[in-house]
Write a protein that holds these residues in place. Structure first.
Motif, mmCIF file in Angstrom:
data_model
loop_
_atom_site.group_PDB
_atom_site.id
_atom_site.type_symbol
_atom_site.label_atom_id
_atom_site.label_comp_id
_atom_site.label_asym_id
_atom_site.label_seq_id
_atom_site.Cartn_x
_atom_site.Cartn_y
_atom_site.Cartn_z
ATOM 1 N N LEU A 252 55.086 34.426 42.021
ATOM 2 C CA LEU A 252 54.905 35.210 40.807
ATOM 3 C C LEU A 252 55.752 36.477 40.850
ATOM 4 O O LEU A 252 56.422 36.828 39.866
ATOM 5 C CB LEU A 252 53.429 35.560 40.628
ATOM 6 C CG LEU A 252 53.048 36.372 39.382
ATOM 7 C CD1 LEU A 252 53.518 35.680 38.117
ATOM 8 C CD2 LEU A 252 51.538 36.598 39.334
ATOM 9 N N GLU B 114 44.944 31.413 39.394
ATOM 10 C CA GLU B 114 46.108 31.514 40.276
ATOM 11 C C GLU B 114 47.236 30.561 39.891
ATOM 12 O O GLU B 114 48.406 30.832 40.170
ATOM 13 C CB GLU B 114 45.696 31.304 41.739
ATOM 14 C CG GLU B 114 45.120 29.927 42.068
ATOM 15 C CD GLU B 114 46.180 28.912 42.435
ATOM 16 O OE1 GLU B 114 47.312 29.336 42.776
ATOM 17 O OE2 GLU B 114 45.884 27.713 42.390
ATOM 18 N N TYR C 52 56.314 44.228 36.883
ATOM 19 C CA TYR C 52 54.859 44.111 36.775
ATOM 20 C C TYR C 52 54.261 45.494 36.612
ATOM 21 O O TYR C 52 54.639 46.439 37.317
ATOM 22 C CB TYR C 52 54.287 43.444 38.022
ATOM 23 C CG TYR C 52 52.781 43.312 38.043
ATOM 24 C CD1 TYR C 52 52.125 42.360 37.262
ATOM 25 C CD2 TYR C 52 52.009 44.136 38.865
ATOM 26 C CE1 TYR C 52 50.748 42.236 37.286
ATOM 27 C CE2 TYR C 52 50.622 44.012 38.900
ATOM 28 C CZ TYR C 52 49.994 43.060 38.114
ATOM 29 O OH TYR C 52 48.620 42.934 38.138
ATOM 30 N N TYR D 102 50.848 31.329 37.557
ATOM 31 C CA TYR D 102 52.217 31.685 37.950
ATOM 32 C C TYR D 102 53.199 30.615 37.498
ATOM 33 O O TYR D 102 54.390 30.885 37.290
ATOM 34 C CB TYR D 102 52.301 31.896 39.465
ATOM 35 C CG TYR D 102 52.396 30.630 40.284
ATOM 36 C CD1 TYR D 102 53.648 30.117 40.661
ATOM 37 C CD2 TYR D 102 51.267 29.932 40.696
ATOM 38 C CE1 TYR D 102 53.755 28.951 41.416
ATOM 39 C CE2 TYR D 102 51.360 28.787 41.452
ATOM 40 C CZ TYR D 102 52.605 28.287 41.808
ATOM 41 O OH TYR D 102 52.705 27.140 42.554
ATOM 42 N N LEU E 164 49.703 39.859 44.328
ATOM 43 C CA LEU E 164 50.381 38.772 43.619
ATOM 44 C C LEU E 164 51.025 37.825 44.615
ATOM 45 O O LEU E 164 51.576 38.240 45.635
ATOM 46 C CB LEU E 164 51.442 39.327 42.675
ATOM 47 C CG LEU E 164 51.003 40.372 41.643
ATOM 48 C CD1 LEU E 164 52.174 40.733 40.740
ATOM 49 C CD2 LEU E 164 49.819 39.882 40.825
ATOM 50 N N ARG E 165 50.987 36.533 44.314
ATOM 51 C CA ARG E 165 51.634 35.568 45.194
ATOM 52 C C ARG E 165 53.145 35.719 45.103
ATOM 53 O O ARG E 165 53.696 36.179 44.094
ATOM 54 C CB ARG E 165 51.191 34.144 44.870
ATOM 55 C CG ARG E 165 51.478 33.671 43.468
ATOM 56 C CD ARG E 165 50.826 32.307 43.213
ATOM 57 N NE ARG E 165 51.366 31.291 44.103
ATOM 58 C CZ ARG E 165 50.717 30.191 44.476
ATOM 59 N NH1 ARG E 165 49.487 29.987 44.031
ATOM 60 N NH2 ARG E 165 51.265 29.299 45.281
ATOM 61 N N ASN F 45 48.293 36.517 37.018
ATOM 62 C CA ASN F 45 47.814 36.093 38.333
ATOM 63 C C ASN F 45 46.472 35.368 38.277
ATOM 64 O O ASN F 45 45.984 34.890 39.303
ATOM 65 C CB ASN F 45 47.651 37.310 39.242
ATOM 66 C CG ASN F 45 46.678 38.325 38.680
ATOM 67 O OD1 ASN F 45 46.906 38.856 37.591
ATOM 68 N ND2 ASN F 45 45.587 38.611 39.391
#
Length: 399
Positions: free
Chosen positions: A44, A13, A51, A16, A40-41, A10
């Protein structure tokens, strides 16, 4: 399906996009980071199989994360962070879990600036004269100074960016440096080189052959930018000069950089320097075995009209890339402003005037702001003159 553990996916940014490219190339991508899952976006989260949140600063916590993944998914085939800060820990984790890639035995010559010198010289590239100063040989610096003169430049032998660096211009600066040098940290002290900083960046295959390369151009001194809180401008050129490509390929071979990003920095001398070189000669600065910092991979994409994230993932999956390299290329520049300065033109003025050129704009996170600025604008142009006009517009002040 091969398992790929990505450390801190992450940050920055834009990383990803590395995860996305890996997934598209058939990898099962497992993330280990210190951010919460909710932070997290979306993209991603969608591309990671799983994760694991832990304390990245604690090796054994990260080791536990990998043990969990290995028990669940089988042997871990690859591990990478593409981040200078984690390179040493990445290597140690590869040792522990027998993962392909750079190991601890290799890390010294890749991270210790003094040991990089030998690889550069092996590639036929000139290096500035230097001495390594530790807690036991501080007195040797006086003799070195008499040999090469002032100014000198001191920086941690192992370090990231310009943090902890000093420009030593006279005797008082030298005494001050020796007084405040942190204990237990080796410093490399070099003759000061006046020149523009250029880089040879790219990606290699398993035989240390370059499968993609680009050329970035930087301000003469990142240390001055940090210390004096200056605006920041750097750019990626549309092509790599032939002389730099020849030198760069030799350096990649000398360092034996396999299936990795590389960011190799050189000085292009402003003037003749006795005992070192003539004006426009190339002198080695340092080699970094990771992607260029911040959002530079995006700038490379904008300049070269490629997907650099995909090329990197291709190297790992296929040991080559089929990325089309013949699209139109541009001068892509990144201009970054400081919050504590007042500019003539507003953010909206910039977006309006360069709406057909700006490819990405935003804010750097605080951890990157010292070196890279606060608000950035990335834009591409057909000519260098147009790019320089953009830079002048963004940085224009009443002073």
């Amino acid at each position: 399906m091969k398992n790929f553990v990505f450390i801190s996916p992450n940050f920055p940014e834009n990383y990803y996009l590395f995860v996305r490219a890996l997934k598209e190339n058939g990898f099962r991508v497992l993330g280990v980071g210190d951010a919460s899952y909710d932070e997290l976006r979306y993209e991603l989260k969608n591309d990671l199989t799983e994760y694991y949140r832990t304390n990245l600063e604690n090796f054994f916590d990260v080791q536990n994360a990998l043990s969990y993944f290995q028990a669940k998914y089988g042997h871990i085939d690859y591990l990478e962070s593409n981040n200078e800060y984690w390179l040493r820990q990445d290597a140690r984790l590869r040792d522990t879990f027998d993962i392909k890639g750079m190991r601890t035995k290799d890390i010294e010559r890749y991270q210790r600036k003094s040991q990089m010198k030998a690889c550069f010289e092996m590639a036929g590239v000139k290096v500035a004269r230097y001495i390594v100063i530790n807690d036991n040989n501080k007195k040797d610096l006086n003799a070195f100074q008499k040999e090469v003169g002032y100014p000198l430049f001191a920086k941690p032998d192992i370090g990231v960016g310009s943090h902890g660096s000093f420009k030593i211009q006279d005797r008082s600066d030298l005494i001050h440096f020796l007084k405040i040098k942190p204990e237990g940290i080796d410093y490399i002290v070099e003759q000061y080189v006046h020149g523009n900083i250029i880089s040879y960046d790219g990606i290699s295959d398993s035989n240390a052959n370059v499968i993609f390369a680009d050329n970035e151009n930087f301000p003469p001194s990142i240390a001055d930018i940090v210390n004096e809180n200056k605006d920041v401008f750097y750019y990626c050129a549309p092509t790599v000069p032939k002389y730099l490509d020849i030198i760069g390929r030799r350096v990649v071979k000398a360092f034996n950089i396999q299936n990795r990003f590389f960011h190799i920095e050189f000085f292009k001398l402003d003037d003749d320097i006795i005992g070192l070189g003539n004006k426009n000669d190339i002198v080695a600065l340092e080699a970094n075995l990771r992607a260029p910092g911040g959002y530079s991979p995006d700038l490379i994409d904008f300049a070269c009209s490629v997907n650099i994230y995909k090329i990197w993932a291709d190297s790992l999956a296929y040991d080559k890339t089929n990325e089309y390299m013949e699209h139109e290329k541009y001068y892509a520049g990144c201009a970054s402003r400081r919050d504590n300065r007042t500019y003539i033109y507003t953010h909206d003025d910039i977006l309006r005037k360069y709406q057909n050129n700006i490819c990405k704009e935003g804010r750097y996170p605080p951890i990157l702001a010292d070196c890279l600025g606060d608000t950035f604008y990335m834009a591409k142009f057909k000519t260098r003159a147009e790019m320089n006009e953009f830079k002048d517009f963004v940085f224009a002040t009443n002073k």
